[in-house]
Scaffold this active site. Structure first.
Site, PDB file in Angstrom:
ATOM      1  N   ARG A   1       0.893  -1.222  -0.124  1.00 23.23           N
ATOM      2  CA  ARG A   1       0.072   0.014   0.127  1.00 23.23           C
ATOM      3  C   ARG A   1       0.699   1.272   0.005  1.00 23.23           C
ATOM      4  NH1 ARG A   1      -3.908   2.474   4.600  1.00 23.23           N
ATOM      5  NH2 ARG A   1      -2.005   3.564   5.111  1.00 23.23           N
TER       6      ARG A   1
ATOM      7  N   TYR B   1      -3.007  11.674   5.931  1.00 21.20           N
ATOM      8  CA  TYR B   1      -3.347  10.509   6.404  1.00 21.20           C
ATOM      9  C   TYR B   1      -2.097   9.388   5.652  1.00 21.20           C
ATOM     10  CZ  TYR B   1      -4.686   5.833   6.196  1.00 21.20           C
ATOM     11  OH  TYR B   1      -4.709   4.438   6.351  1.00 21.20           O
TER      12      TYR B   1
ATOM     13  N   ASP C   1      -4.926   3.922  -0.452  1.00 21.17           N
ATOM     14  CA  ASP C   1      -6.437   4.205   0.511  1.00 21.17           C
ATOM     15  C   ASP C   1      -6.457   6.022   0.209  1.00 21.17           C
ATOM     16  OD1 ASP C   1      -7.024   3.458   4.076  1.00 21.17           O
ATOM     17  OD2 ASP C   1      -8.149   4.437   2.536  1.00 21.17           O
TER      18      ASP C   1
ATOM     19  N   HIS D   1      -9.393   7.164   1.692  1.00 19.51           N
ATOM     20  CA  HIS D   1      -9.567   7.216   3.059  1.00 19.51           C
ATOM     21  C   HIS D   1     -10.694   8.214   3.254  1.00 19.51           C
ATOM     22  CE1 HIS D   1      -8.804   7.253   7.485  1.00 19.51           C
ATOM     23  NE2 HIS D   1      -8.233   6.100   7.099  1.00 19.51           N
TER      24      HIS D   1
ATOM     25  N   GLU E   1      -9.112   2.234  -2.098  1.00 21.93           N
ATOM     26  CA  GLU E   1      -9.626   1.830  -1.049  1.00 21.93           C
ATOM     27  C   GLU E   1     -10.464   3.227  -0.588  1.00 21.93           C
ATOM     28  OE1 GLU E   1      -7.274   0.377   1.861  1.00 21.93           O
ATOM     29  OE2 GLU E   1      -8.647   0.809   3.778  1.00 21.93           O
TER      30      GLU E   1
ATOM     31  N   GLU F   1     -14.159  -0.878   5.960  1.00 17.23           N
ATOM     32  CA  GLU F   1     -13.402  -1.016   7.313  1.00 17.23           C
ATOM     33  C   GLU F   1     -14.197  -0.260   8.324  1.00 17.23           C
ATOM     34  OE1 GLU F   1      -9.696   0.805   6.379  1.00 17.23           O
ATOM     35  OE2 GLU F   1      -9.968   2.264   7.800  1.00 17.23           O
TER      36      GLU F   1
ATOM     37  N   ARG G   1     -13.787  -4.824   3.006  1.00 20.77           N
ATOM     38  CA  ARG G   1     -12.635  -4.624   3.870  1.00 20.77           C
ATOM     39  C   ARG G   1     -12.822  -4.570   5.493  1.00 20.77           C
ATOM     40  NH1 ARG G   1      -7.922  -3.817   4.230  1.00 20.77           N
ATOM     41  NH2 ARG G   1      -7.719  -1.429   5.151  1.00 20.77           N
TER      42      ARG G   1
ATOM     43  N   GLU H   1      -4.417  -7.273   5.123  1.00 23.84           N
ATOM     44  CA  GLU H   1      -3.688  -6.094   5.455  1.00 23.84           C
ATOM     45  C   GLU H   1      -2.870  -6.547   6.697  1.00 23.84           C
ATOM     46  OE1 GLU H   1      -5.825  -2.672   6.823  1.00 23.84           O
ATOM     47  OE2 GLU H   1      -3.876  -1.560   6.538  1.00 23.84           O
TER      48      GLU H   1
ATOM     49  N   TRP I   1     -11.761  12.631   7.916  1.00 26.47           N
ATOM     50  CA  TRP I   1     -10.409  12.271   8.150  1.00 26.47           C
ATOM     51  C   TRP I   1      -9.781  10.967   7.394  1.00 26.47           C
ATOM     52  CZ3 TRP I   1      -7.704   8.160  10.808  1.00 26.47           C
ATOM     53  CH2 TRP I   1      -6.317   8.177  10.581  1.00 26.47           C
TER      54      TRP I   1
HETATM   55  C1  CS2 Z   1      -6.637   2.580   7.414  1.00 25.44           C
HETATM   56  C2  CS2 Z   1      -6.462   2.210   8.936  1.00 25.44           C
HETATM   57  O1  CS2 Z   1      -5.271   0.668   7.186  1.00 25.44           O
HETATM   58  C3  CS2 Z   1      -6.124   1.099   6.758  1.00 25.44           C
HETATM   59  O2  CS2 Z   1      -6.790   0.856   5.621  1.00 25.44           O
HETATM   60  O3  CS2 Z   1      -7.693   3.008   6.886  1.00 25.44           O
HETATM   61  O4  CS2 Z   1      -5.319   2.736   9.336  1.00 25.44           O
HETATM   62  C4  CS2 Z   1      -7.190   3.520   9.558  1.00 25.44           C
HETATM   63  O5  CS2 Z   1      -6.825   4.771   9.437  1.00 25.44           O
HETATM   64  C5  CS2 Z   1      -7.140   3.193  11.158  1.00 25.44           C
HETATM   65  O6  CS2 Z   1      -7.400   1.848  11.278  1.00 25.44           O
HETATM   66  C6  CS2 Z   1      -7.944   3.747  11.822  1.00 25.44           C
HETATM   67  O7  CS2 Z   1      -8.065   3.311  13.161  1.00 25.44           O
HETATM   68 MG    MG Z   2      -8.367   2.104   5.013  1.00 27.39          MG
END
Ligand code: CS2
Ligand code: MG
Length: 405
Positions: free
Chosen positions: A149, A161, A213, A215, A239, A265, A286, A342, A405
């Site tokens: 990633r 991020y 990602d 995000h 993602e 996620e 995810r 992951e 975020w």
């Molecule tokens: C991220 C995460 O790993 C990922 O795909 O989206 O790092 C996410 O930001 C954190 O798990 C939030 O706690």
């Molecule tokens: Mg993520």
């Protein structure tokens, strides 16, 4: 047949970052462990378990995993939600751990046995600028990862991020009594990221799987534009292109780009994936096994996804603990449409507190063949790492508007 549950306790520890776990003990001395960590809201799940769930587990038959899941989901009345599902996920992982230990078998054997020899995994390469990102990609490849990633800084933004600063491992939830506020600029990100990821692809060649990602930050139109721009990079997945509460929005994205989409996620039940899967709005699910109701529920999501050839790529950052990673790998070894795991990695102390039979080698993971999940917790060591409040950042646009975020 394992005897009744005689104890259910919550453990909170901070080996490098905060974790919450549940320990379930049976009358014949079997102990099962579950991960109850919800990044930035750890104490909410700890209380949910300690004050409302653990007392209800006493006297229950630990072998009745599905009945306990139904009891905690339907019996609670207030359904779904990250805290509730993380609590149920933790209990579910602990009961599968007990069932495997009682049978003297690794959980994947109880799920039907292995459908593969090992599980492809990906980790994070981050760099504040493209040269630093390429160095990080080289370092990750040197450790044998075949799926990477890639996240990078954006010119004009101090913090972005996914990008660690100062060489330390990236931990988004910084200690403190309130979230850090970061400035975000989507236009700057959209101008920069296609070139940065194209440079990564040019650097590594066609083979390695590259992931990125976004995000949760783009509008559907921005997501469609980014997806189209990234098609030449041949991503394994892009993602969280949109926040995806309104899942109809993804139809616009799908009309304009074939880039594979991974979402979910932050989703915790099959009902939040139902439209995404049945309308083929995503290519990868995810959800993390700990956040989505445990092995019992994530394998239901996997079965629904299989009907539409949607695959699993479960969440596995450092805030999904080694216990949950173990549960994900047992499910992954036994699930045909499980594509990739992951594996962001953990602080050394986390590996010591949460001993695990799962192992990384040559770009893949395997859960190991220890009974149950293959997890043992050093409670004395865990007690030496005291919880400290930590929050995920909050993002604002340059004009101060709060954004995702
Ligand atoms: C991220 C995460 O790993 C990922 O795909 O989206 O790092 C996410 O930001 C954190 O798990 C939030 O706690
Ligand atoms: Mg993520």
């Amino acid at each position: 047949m394992t005897d009744r549950i005689v104890a259910a306790e919550v453990l909170i520890t901070r080996p490098g970052r905060n974790y919450v776990a549940i320990k379930v003990t049976t009358a014949d001395g079997l102990v099962g462990w579950g991960d109850a960590t919800l990044n930035g809201r750890e104490l909410a799940v700890a209380s949910y378990l300690r004050d409302h769930v653990c007392p209800l587990l006493l006297g229950r038959d630990p072998a009745r995993i599905e009945d306990t899941w139904q009891y905690l989901y339907r019996g609670c009345y207030w359904r779904r939600g990250a805290v509730t599902m993380a609590g149920i996920g933790a209990v579910d992982l602990a009961l599968w751990d007990i069932k495997g230990k009682a049978a003297g078998m690794p959980v994947y054997q109880l799920l039907g046995g292995a459908v593969r020899d090992r599980i492809l995994c990906y980790t994070h390469a981050t760099g504040i600028d493209t040269p630093a990102l390429l160095d990080a990609v080289d370092e990750v490849r040197a450790r044998g990862f075949r799926a990477i990633r890639a996240q990078t800084g954006v010119p004009g933004l101090d913090k972005v991020y996914g990008v660690s600063s100062g060489g330390a491992a990236y931990e988004p939830a910084g200690p403190g009594l309130a979230p850090v506020e970061e400035i975000w600029d989507t236009d700057a990100y959209l101008r920069h990221i296609p070139g940065a990821l194209a440079a990564v692809r040019a650097h590594v060649g066609p083979e390695p799987a590259l992931l990125h990602d976004a995000h949760h930050r783009l509008t559907p139109n921005q997501a469609a534009r980014l997806g189209k721009a990234l098609e030449p990079v041949d991503l394994f997945w892009l993602e969280d292109v949109t926040p995806a509460e309104n899942q109809d929005m993804l139809r616009l994205v799908r009309r304009h780009t074939t880039v594979p989409l991974a979402i979910g996620e932050v989703f915790t039940t099959i009902w939040e994936f139902q439209q995404l899967i049945t309308e083929q709005l995503i290519d990868f699910v995810r959800a993390a096994v700990s956040h989505a109701g445990g092995i019992t529920h994530l394998r239901r999501i996997a079965a629904l996804a299989e009907v539409w050839q949607v695959r699993l790529g479960p969440h596995g950052p450092s805030d999904v603990s080694p216990i949950a990673l173990a549960g994900s790998l047992h499910l992954g070894l036994a699930t045909p449409n499980f594509a990739i795991q992951e594996y962001m990695g953990y602080h050394d102390a986390a590996h010591e507190v949460f001993w695990h039979s799962w192992r990384y080698a040559d770009g893949h993971l395997h859960p190991g063949d220890a009974p149950g999940l293959g997890i043992e917790v050093d409670e004395a060591l865990a007690a030496r790492f005291e919880y400290a409040p930590a929050y995920l950042p909050v993002a604002r646009c340059r004009d101060g508007t709060l954004t995702d975020w």
